[in-house]
Design an enzyme around this catalytic site. Structure first.
Site, PDB file in Angstrom:
ATOM      1  N   ALA A 258       0.801  -1.243   0.000  1.00  0.00           N
ATOM      2  CA  ALA A 258       0.000   0.000   0.000  1.00  0.00           C
ATOM      3  C   ALA A 258       0.827   1.283   0.000  1.00  0.00           C
ATOM      4  O   ALA A 258       0.265   2.371   0.115  1.00  0.00           O
ATOM      5  CB  ALA A 258      -1.014   0.030   1.146  1.00  0.00           C
ATOM      6  N   GLY A 260       2.299   2.525  -2.554  1.00  0.00           N
ATOM      7  CA  GLY A 260       1.847   3.222  -3.765  1.00  0.00           C
ATOM      8  C   GLY A 260       0.475   3.853  -3.555  1.00  0.00           C
ATOM      9  O   GLY A 260       0.183   4.923  -4.086  1.00  0.00           O
ATOM     10  N   ASP A 261      -0.361   3.196  -2.778  1.00  0.00           N
ATOM     11  CA  ASP A 261      -1.704   3.739  -2.517  1.00  0.00           C
ATOM     12  C   ASP A 261      -1.606   4.987  -1.641  1.00  0.00           C
ATOM     13  O   ASP A 261      -2.334   5.967  -1.849  1.00  0.00           O
ATOM     14  CB  ASP A 261      -2.575   2.686  -1.832  1.00  0.00           C
TER      15      ASP A 261
END
Ligand code: RIB
Length: 316
Positions: A258, A260-261
């Site tokens: 996550a 990148g999220d």
């Protein structure tokens, strides 16, 4: 610097406060291992944990935690996982009123291995995410179209993403697409993607070109307005009206899930009040912080933490 993304698109977005995320919600079933098993091999796991995840839901929560007013659109199954995922988003202030229950599908799941280095491997079963279709887009389009930023990823059907991009009105939100997991996006209306945020592996797989700058430029030539390549411990590279490198933040990595999220959610929020280069810096800080804790949504940082890291770097 001439790199203002709103400016590149030539539209006025002031006064539109909302971030709309159309995407996936998964229950992440995480096994912690010393190292990844090879095919045919069994390794001992340390622990099995359940975390709310899914790239769409993660990005919605990431944006909300750094101060965004966020609505999430997608589908879950009529089951306990679905309820837990919606509760988790609500707890972070994400509006989930537009989420629908898919009658014939289970909530999406992701089986994740995380090894001691923090690296992960993920296999997703889309379930209800696969039922996010054109008819659903038609039902929620008016609400999405009024947002300031629209955040998209590729864990719902590609055909639905293409339809949504086509149906956006002329006065549309700023579109930020995270092409993860990497799929062939060449048939999408790329000129409607204001910011594409692949990591390096995705960038190479999208284009078949191994050189980062050449790969990004080929997407720009195909119509994408700006490519922001997330390069993990090397920071990020921006290609668009201007080309530049945004340095990384150095942290102790525990779990990269996550990250990148966190980057995308933070970028969507920061684009409202600062130029692109500074927004990427803010997003880099959020992404770095997400690697310092285990799990997807539990690892996503709050605004004060991101600002704390930014201030620390300034003093250094
Ligand atoms: O980006 C991380 C996410 O990818 C995880 O939460 C998992 O659900 C997969 O979708």
């Amino acid at each position: 610097m001439g790199d203002d993304v709103g400016g590149t698109c030539g539209r006025e977005r002031k006064g539109r406060g909302m971030i709309a995320v159309v995407g996936s919600a998964n229950m992440d079933v995480v096994t912690e291992v010393v190292r990844m098993p090879h095919p045919g091999e069994t390794v001992a796991g340390r622990a099995l944990r359940h975390y709310p995840g899914g790239k769409g839901a993660n990005q919605a929560v990431a944006a909300a935690r750094v101060g965004g007013s966020v609505s999430f659109y997608g589908k879950v199954g009529r089951d306990a996982y679905g309820e837990r995922l919606l509760d988790a988003m609500r707890a972070d202030g994400v509006d989930v009123a537009g989420v629908e229950i898919a009658p014939d599908a289970a909530t999406g799941t992701a089986s994740i291995w995380v090894e001691d280095t923090g690296e992960n491997a993920i296999a997703c079963v889309p379930g209800a995410n696969g039922a996010v279709d054109r008819a659903y887009v038609d039902r929620v389009l008016a609400r999405i179209a009024g947002a300031r930023v629209l955040l998209l990823q590729l864990e719902i059907p590609l055909e639905t993403i293409g339809y949504l991009l086509d149906r956006l009105p002329r006065e549309r939100p700023l579109v930020v697409l995270d092409p993860a997991p990497a799929r062939d996006i060449s048939r999408l209306r790329l000129s409607r993607i204001d910011v594409l945020t692949p990591n390096e592996t995705e960038l190479h797989s999208l284009t078949g070109i191994s050189d980062t700058a050449r790969a990004a430029r080929s997407l720009l030539a195909d119509g994408v307005r700006t490519v922001v390549c997330k390069a993990g411990e090397r920071g990020a590279f921006c290609f668009g009206v201007a080309t530049y490198h945004v340095p990384p933040f150095h942290v102790q990595v525990v779990d990269t899930t996550a990250a990148g999220d966190a980057f995308n959610g933070a970028l969507a929020v920061a684009l409202a009040d600062r130029p692109l280069e500074q927004a990427i810096r803010f997003a880099n800080a959020a992404g770095a912080l997400a690697t310092t804790k285990p799990g997807a949504q539990p690892s996503l940082p709050w605004r004060a933490e991101v600002e704390g890291l930014l201030a620390l770097e300034k003093r250094a």
